[in-house]
Design a protein around this motif. Sequence first.
Motif, PDB file in Angstrom:
ATOM      1  N   VAL A 107     -33.578  45.839 -45.256  1.00 42.01           N
ATOM      2  CA  VAL A 107     -34.536  46.775 -44.894  1.00 42.01           C
ATOM      3  C   VAL A 107     -34.097  48.068 -45.333  1.00 42.01           C
ATOM      4  O   VAL A 107     -35.205  48.751 -46.070  1.00 42.01           O
ATOM      5  CB  VAL A 107     -35.041  47.091 -43.501  1.00 42.01           C
ATOM      6  CG1 VAL A 107     -35.142  48.142 -42.624  1.00 42.01           C
ATOM      7  CG2 VAL A 107     -35.989  45.731 -42.775  1.00 42.01           C
ATOM      8  N   GLY A 108     -32.550  48.320 -44.904  1.00 43.48           N
ATOM      9  CA  GLY A 108     -31.405  49.414 -45.527  1.00 43.48           C
ATOM     10  C   GLY A 108     -31.892  49.981 -46.632  1.00 43.48           C
ATOM     11  O   GLY A 108     -31.808  50.974 -47.123  1.00 43.48           O
ATOM     12  N   PHE A 158     -38.227  50.672 -39.084  1.00 37.37           N
ATOM     13  CA  PHE A 158     -39.233  50.213 -40.324  1.00 37.37           C
ATOM     14  C   PHE A 158     -40.195  50.136 -39.749  1.00 37.37           C
ATOM     15  O   PHE A 158     -41.376  50.214 -40.619  1.00 37.37           O
ATOM     16  CB  PHE A 158     -38.072  49.087 -40.886  1.00 37.37           C
ATOM     17  CG  PHE A 158     -38.556  48.883 -41.773  1.00 37.37           C
ATOM     18  CD1 PHE A 158     -38.081  49.870 -43.136  1.00 37.37           C
ATOM     19  CD2 PHE A 158     -39.289  47.567 -42.315  1.00 37.37           C
ATOM     20  CE1 PHE A 158     -38.675  49.377 -44.608  1.00 37.37           C
ATOM     21  CE2 PHE A 158     -39.656  46.747 -43.653  1.00 37.37           C
ATOM     22  CZ  PHE A 158     -39.766  48.037 -44.993  1.00 37.37           C
ATOM     23  N   LEU A 159     -40.674  48.876 -38.732  1.00 41.17           N
ATOM     24  CA  LEU A 159     -42.424  48.672 -38.691  1.00 41.17           C
ATOM     25  C   LEU A 159     -43.094  50.259 -38.959  1.00 41.17           C
ATOM     26  O   LEU A 159     -44.113  50.495 -39.335  1.00 41.17           O
ATOM     27  CB  LEU A 159     -42.486  48.379 -37.867  1.00 41.17           C
ATOM     28  CG  LEU A 159     -44.001  47.224 -36.690  1.00 41.17           C
ATOM     29  CD1 LEU A 159     -44.375  46.774 -37.719  1.00 41.17           C
ATOM     30  CD2 LEU A 159     -44.128  47.284 -35.146  1.00 41.17           C
ATOM     31  N   PHE A 165     -45.136  56.093 -40.402  1.00 41.20           N
ATOM     32  CA  PHE A 165     -45.469  57.087 -40.055  1.00 41.20           C
ATOM     33  C   PHE A 165     -43.499  58.231 -40.619  1.00 41.20           C
ATOM     34  O   PHE A 165     -43.523  57.082 -40.974  1.00 41.20           O
ATOM     35  CB  PHE A 165     -44.750  57.065 -37.971  1.00 41.20           C
ATOM     36  CG  PHE A 165     -45.948  56.142 -37.665  1.00 41.20           C
ATOM     37  CD1 PHE A 165     -46.514  57.475 -37.126  1.00 41.20           C
ATOM     38  CD2 PHE A 165     -46.308  55.241 -37.256  1.00 41.20           C
ATOM     39  CE1 PHE A 165     -47.764  57.472 -36.215  1.00 41.20           C
ATOM     40  CE2 PHE A 165     -47.290  55.101 -36.032  1.00 41.20           C
ATOM     41  CZ  PHE A 165     -47.902  56.137 -36.136  1.00 41.20           C
ATOM     42  N   ASN A 166     -43.588  59.387 -40.411  1.00 38.21           N
ATOM     43  CA  ASN A 166     -42.181  59.962 -40.707  1.00 38.21           C
ATOM     44  C   ASN A 166     -41.539  59.954 -40.090  1.00 38.21           C
ATOM     45  O   ASN A 166     -41.632  58.977 -38.588  1.00 38.21           O
ATOM     46  CB  ASN A 166     -42.166  61.265 -41.259  1.00 38.21           C
ATOM     47  CG  ASN A 166     -42.274  61.720 -39.526  1.00 38.21           C
ATOM     48  OD1 ASN A 166     -41.594  62.105 -39.196  1.00 38.21           O
ATOM     49  ND2 ASN A 166     -42.887  62.881 -39.441  1.00 38.21           N
ATOM     50  N   LEU A 167     -40.077  59.430 -40.030  1.00 43.59           N
ATOM     51  CA  LEU A 167     -38.980  58.896 -39.507  1.00 43.59           C
ATOM     52  C   LEU A 167     -38.930  59.585 -38.291  1.00 43.59           C
ATOM     53  O   LEU A 167     -38.345  58.461 -36.812  1.00 43.59           O
ATOM     54  CB  LEU A 167     -37.865  58.699 -40.536  1.00 43.59           C
ATOM     55  CG  LEU A 167     -37.327  57.881 -41.413  1.00 43.59           C
ATOM     56  CD1 LEU A 167     -36.233  57.964 -42.209  1.00 43.59           C
ATOM     57  CD2 LEU A 167     -37.882  56.510 -40.365  1.00 43.59           C
ATOM     58  N   ALA A 174     -40.557  54.068 -31.495  1.00 47.23           N
ATOM     59  CA  ALA A 174     -39.964  53.294 -31.102  1.00 47.23           C
ATOM     60  C   ALA A 174     -38.576  53.235 -29.962  1.00 47.23           C
ATOM     61  O   ALA A 174     -38.910  52.060 -29.109  1.00 47.23           O
ATOM     62  CB  ALA A 174     -38.946  52.754 -32.706  1.00 47.23           C
ATOM     63  N   ARG A 175     -38.659  54.976 -30.406  1.00 50.40           N
ATOM     64  CA  ARG A 175     -37.490  54.146 -28.754  1.00 50.40           C
ATOM     65  C   ARG A 175     -38.961  54.545 -26.846  1.00 50.40           C
ATOM     66  O   ARG A 175     -38.242  53.653 -26.078  1.00 50.40           O
ATOM     67  CB  ARG A 175     -37.450  56.127 -28.280  1.00 50.40           C
ATOM     68  CG  ARG A 175     -36.202  56.830 -29.318  1.00 50.40           C
ATOM     69  CD  ARG A 175     -35.375  56.134 -29.754  1.00 50.40           C
ATOM     70  NE  ARG A 175     -35.214  54.452 -30.211  1.00 50.40           N
ATOM     71  CZ  ARG A 175     -34.805  53.905 -31.139  1.00 50.40           C
ATOM     72  NH1 ARG A 175     -35.362  55.405 -32.239  1.00 50.40           N
ATOM     73  NH2 ARG A 175     -35.110  53.386 -32.305  1.00 50.40           N
TER      74      ARG A 175
END
Length: 245
Positions: A107-108, A158-159, A165-167, A174-175
């Motif tokens: 993934v990374g 990552f999902l 979405f942008n990071l 995610a949070r």
Amino acid sequence: MLLYGLPLAFLAGFIDAVAGGGGTITLPTLLFMGLSPAQAVATNKLLAIFGSGSATAQYWRSGHVERALVLRLIPLALIGSALGAFLVQFVDPDAFRTLIGVVILGVGALVLVNKRFGLEDRYPGLTSRTLALTLPGALVVGMYDGFLGPGTGTFLMFLFALAGFNLVRASGNARTINFATNLGAFLFFLIGGQMVWWIGLSMGVANALGATLGARMAMLRGSAFVKWVYAVIVILVAARLFLGR
């Protein structure tokens, strides 16, 4: 004990708010303090709700959480987490840990090789494709969280990046889900009575302060900054998985 526990909890909160993976710092720290594995896991969930909660509040207030989507995914993540906790007794954790370590390195690599991945916001809204990707994805990541745990927030980012979405927004989403799963785990561990409250609460405050700074830094510096922090966290999470801690 807290001379190194508090600074490390602050650092973990900062990193977790940006790219996930704060547990790779706090859980080994608690074990190094002399807590038993059961006490360390329970106390880690106590302090994690402070950090994930404060980061969620920052992202939520700034409009970096896609509320309509996230609120649909939280119940599935909670169900998955409970299911993962149940399945852990039937699967060899060591073999699974090695497999996930390989996956997260992949993934990374994908994130870094694709130079534009996560830098632009291309979220199309609540389309059938979005739901087909994120609904089962939240369930699977939730199962992983209940089964093993390290890097749950990293997988969630990552999902959401895959969903367009942008990071920065991926981190906010995610949070928020991570806060819900941490809260659910906290309530479960509360019944077991294994938490060391004075450590969990003091480190929780430090974790929250770090998370507040990390979330603000992520929103200020943008997705390019988040992407490089994300790459470092992938390496840390993978190292912890391969080392079995």
